[in-house]
Design an enzyme around this catalytic site. Structure first.
Site, PDB file in Angstrom:
ATOM      1  N   ASP A   1       0.797  -1.089  -0.211  1.00 29.66           N
ATOM      2  CA  ASP A   1       0.070  -0.059   0.050  1.00 29.66           C
ATOM      3  C   ASP A   1       0.954   1.180  -0.124  1.00 29.66           C
ATOM      4  O   ASP A   1       2.146   1.104  -0.031  1.00 29.66           O
ATOM      5  CB  ASP A   1      -1.076   0.145   1.267  1.00 29.66           C
ATOM      6  CG  ASP A   1      -2.347   0.944   1.013  1.00 29.66           C
ATOM      7  OD1 ASP A   1      -2.114   1.907   0.260  1.00 29.66           O
ATOM      8  OD2 ASP A   1      -3.034   0.668   1.808  1.00 29.66           O
ATOM      9  N   TRP A   2       0.382   2.424   0.092  1.00 27.55           N
ATOM     10  CA  TRP A   2       1.151   3.613  -0.098  1.00 27.55           C
ATOM     11  C   TRP A   2       2.094   4.093   1.040  1.00 27.55           C
ATOM     12  O   TRP A   2       1.780   4.956   1.582  1.00 27.55           O
ATOM     13  CB  TRP A   2       0.152   4.881  -0.687  1.00 27.55           C
ATOM     14  CG  TRP A   2       0.221   4.749  -2.339  1.00 27.55           C
ATOM     15  CD1 TRP A   2       0.551   6.054  -3.114  1.00 27.55           C
ATOM     16  CD2 TRP A   2       0.074   3.816  -3.113  1.00 27.55           C
ATOM     17  NE1 TRP A   2       0.429   5.547  -4.344  1.00 27.55           N
ATOM     18  CE2 TRP A   2       0.374   4.126  -4.363  1.00 27.55           C
ATOM     19  CE3 TRP A   2      -0.193   2.320  -3.206  1.00 27.55           C
ATOM     20  CZ2 TRP A   2       0.145   3.591  -5.648  1.00 27.55           C
ATOM     21  CZ3 TRP A   2      -0.128   1.421  -4.210  1.00 27.55           C
ATOM     22  CH2 TRP A   2      -0.159   2.227  -5.568  1.00 27.55           C
TER      23      TRP A   2
END
Ligand code: BGC
Length: 697
Positions: free
Chosen positions: A270-271
């Site tokens: 994920d970021w």
């Protein structure tokens, strides 16, 4: 020519020939891999950075402004950068581009919970295909969707993006979505893998889940989507799982996902930004997003010092290349920038119509007779919430509010009441921040109703509709007060409206325009009808109006239980419902790691999630059970006949209106489900349903 010069010329032309020969193709990945320098390899597993992610906000130049991220190219070997963009309720890109003519809006489809409420996988596949087509035609290679975490607790701020409390419904719905998107030649990233069931302290929270529970509930839906639909990518989650960040968890990403389930695609983070780079490579996490130069430097350094085997890096690079060669960008697709938004709006409306759930309909309150004069209450009636906020927000061209939808359906909407609400919304517009262009904004506050206006409306209208709305999104969980529970103002409004209209023998319908479950037991006796509209996408007002008018017969069923009391839910003992900290995109901190339900959450309830708990003997009663939903007609289902793993059920429409019925096979958990086509009065259909067998999926 002198001899030395001649040799140099020959040597240079040799390099030219070599470089020209090695240009990435689908069938020469090994060759490209051996031609890459160490630095190039490292750059391929690290995303292109925050610049690509923020291009939309700051108006910087980028292939697709508003996309969430990109990979890095290696032009000398013909390796292009590919574009990753959010979903799930549509493609999230910026609708306007500096210096460009025209707009780049994407269709706002209904949220995940509504899609699951359709119980119609072929419809979800059509939705996926339309979204995939918009991704393709706007230049996106991978759609970061669907979101498919289990609804462990109703207060999770991102439940709207997710499907259900049940892993089979979640997995099958996700598989349909993925098949649809990928049929357009665009990839998906099923997320967030795994056990990402709260937003509070989301970067650090440790989900502590026993392995059997994990496999049966929180991994099962991912297993189904991987085995049935082959998503091109999987996105690891922000949280830790039993002490390990999922993006660094070799057991999860390699042993379970790849070795056990046979996943052949790429895993991305994920970021998260920077975490343990080396651990991620060793775990089999192939792409770090959004990506930082320091991660590239670290990888190079570690391989040079032999602290990280180059072979491990090569495995990740190989999977990046295998992904790249499948993408539209690699194949030279030229985006038209003109997807058929009108056709997709029809699909969005149809999906909303199929997923809206009729919860209560006393004495045929609905459908409303044609020509009914309606007084519409609640800010949400005029500012319908199409979806949630955060990365799941979609820049759609419009949202049809309920007043407009009712007018389109030929109803008269009380203008005085409408005028009051519109004026209130004009004076209290949704609060904007510098990121709201990118991620959406919260709704306008609710308005207290002037007493006189209510009395006048009750005289002048035939029926009242009150919309109650809830907005949530990434980075924060929902609250009990004024969110799961109705606010004092809402309770008063409901009581006053029911008082005024019932005194005149007129009916009241409540529309729930919500992203997640709300409390209903304490007030559901008051109105005559209740419709769960969820957040129905840009065509929501039209879809709702067509259900209210009876043009569409409701066929949505609940994918999640509505409890009587929040504290009836076993997971409420271990959920941060009383967390007072900041809810934002960057919520939480490592400093809170020792705080129960913030730093770590014990899944003490085990398998007692949703109906698995409430259907036990002695469990508390619920307000609306899993699978619940009313129709304007009646159905009869014959006895199910079992033949191996297939069940045959014949359903007959025994009422007077054409409608669709959903069949659930529970044994004791959901083993199969299906939906009939539109059956006219007296018509039957035999459904053939495949039983899900966990030992032989
Ligand atoms: C979200 C993901 C999303 C990513 C890229 C993260 O904050 O958790 O769901 O895909 O951002 O926008």
């Amino acid at each position: 020519m002198k001899k030395g010069v001649l040799i140099l010329v020959l040597f240079l032309s040799g390099i030219g020939a070599l470089a020209q020969d090695i240009i990435l193709r689908a069938d020469n990945i090994d060759e490209v891999l051996s031609a890459l320098t160490l630095k190039e390899k490292a750059s391929l597993v690290v995303g292109a950075g925050y610049k690509s992610m923020l291009a939309g906000v700051f108006g910087w130049k980028a292939p697709v402004p508003g996309a969430a991220g990109m990979t890095r190219p290696v032009p000398r070997l013909g390796i292009p950068a590919i574009v990753l963009s959010d979903g799930p309720a549509g493609v999230r890109i910026e609708p306007k581009r500096k210096g460009a003519e025209g707009t780049f809006y994407c269709t706002g489809f209904p949220i995940g919970s509504l899609l699951a409420s359709t119980w119609d996988t072929s419809l979800v596949e059509r939705v996926g295909q339309a979204i995939g087509n918009e991704a393709l035609e706007y230049g996106v290679d991978i759609l970061l969707a669907p979101g498919m975490n289990i609804h462990r607790n109703p207060l999770c701020g991102r439940n709207f993006e997710y499907f259900s409390e049940d892993p089979l419904l979640s997995g099958k719905t996700a598989a349909a979505y993925v098949r649809g998107v990928q049929s357009e030649g665009v990839g998906t990233s099923v997320k967030h893998f795994a056990a990402n069931n709260q937003e509070t302290n989301r970067f650090w929270n440790d989900s502590q889940v026993p392995e059997d529970v994990l496999r049966e509930i929180y991994l099962r839906n991912f297993e189904i989507v991987v085995k049935e639909a082959g998503p091109w990518t999987v996105m690891a989650s922000y949280n830790r799982l039993n002490g390990v960040h999922t993006q660094e968890d070799r057991w999860l990403l390699t042993d379970v996902l790849r070795s056990e389930w046979g996943f052949r695609g790429l895993v991305m983070t994920d970021w998260t930004g920077r975490r343990d780079t080396q651990a991620q490579i060793l775990a089999g996490c192939d792409l770090m997003e959004p990506g930082e130069q320091s991660q590239i430097n670290e990888l190079v350094r570690k391989v040079k010092k032999a602290e990280l085997p180059e072979a491990a890096l090569d495995s990740c690079v190989r999977r990046v290349l295998e992904l790249v060669v499948k993408t539209p960008t690699f194949k030279g697709h030229r985006p038209s920038l003109m997807p058929d938004l009108e056709a997709h709006a029809v699909i969005a409306r149809e999906a909303a119509e199929e997923g809206i759930v009729l919860l209560k309909n006393d004495e045929g309150t609905l459908p409303m007779a044609s020509g009914t004069r309606v007084a519409l209450f609640g800010v949400g009636s005029y500012q319908l919430l199409a979806g949630g906020t955060g990365s799941g927000h979609v820049h759609r061209p419009y949202v049809v509010p309920l007043d407009e939808g009712l007018a389109n359906e030929g109803f008269q909407v009380n203008e005085t009441v409408a005028g009051l609400y519109k004026e209130h919304i004009r004076k209290n517009p949704p609060k904007k921040s510098f990121l709201s262009g990118m991620l959406g904004s919260p709704a306008s506050p609710e308005m207290a109703l002037p007493h006189d206006a209510l009395e006048d409306a009750a005289d002048g209208a035939d029926m009242a509709v009150l919309t109650l709305c809830r907005q949530a999104g990434e980075g924060g969980d929902r609250h009990l007060e004024d969110d799961f529970l109705l606010s004092t103002m809402e309770k008063e409004m409901l009581a006053d409206i029911c008082g005024a209209f019932h005194a005149r023998g007129k009916r009241v319908v409540v529309v729930l325009n919500v992203g997640g479950v709300v409390e209903t037991a304490s007030w559901k006796a008051l109105p005559d009808g209740i419709i769960l509209a969820w957040q129905p996408g840009q065509e929501g007002g039209n879809a709702l109006a067509r259900i209210l008018s009876g043009r569409v017969c409701p066929s949505g069923r609940l994918p999640v239980t509505f409890p009587v009391d929040y504290f009836d839910l076993p997971s409420s003992a271990n959920f941060p419902y009383d967390y007072k900290g900041r809810g934002s995109m960057t919520s939480g901190s490592k400093r809170e790691n020792d705080v129960r339900n913030v730093g770590y959450t014990v899944y003490e309830e085990g398998l007692d999630i949703g109906y698995r708990y409430f259907s036990r003997e002695g469990a508390p009663a619920v307000s609306y059970p899993f699978g619940y939903g009313l129709s304007y007609t009646t159905f009869e289902a014959g006895e199910p006949e079992y033949d191996g793993d297939t069940v045959r059920v014949t359903v007959t429409n025994t009422g007077l209106t054409a409608g669709k019925e959903v069949v659930l096979i529970m044994d004791p958990v959901l083993r199969a489900f299906g939906k009939t086509r539109l059956l006219g009065p007296g018509e039957s259909e035999t459904l053939f349903l495949e039983l899900y067998n966990a030992n032989n999926p």
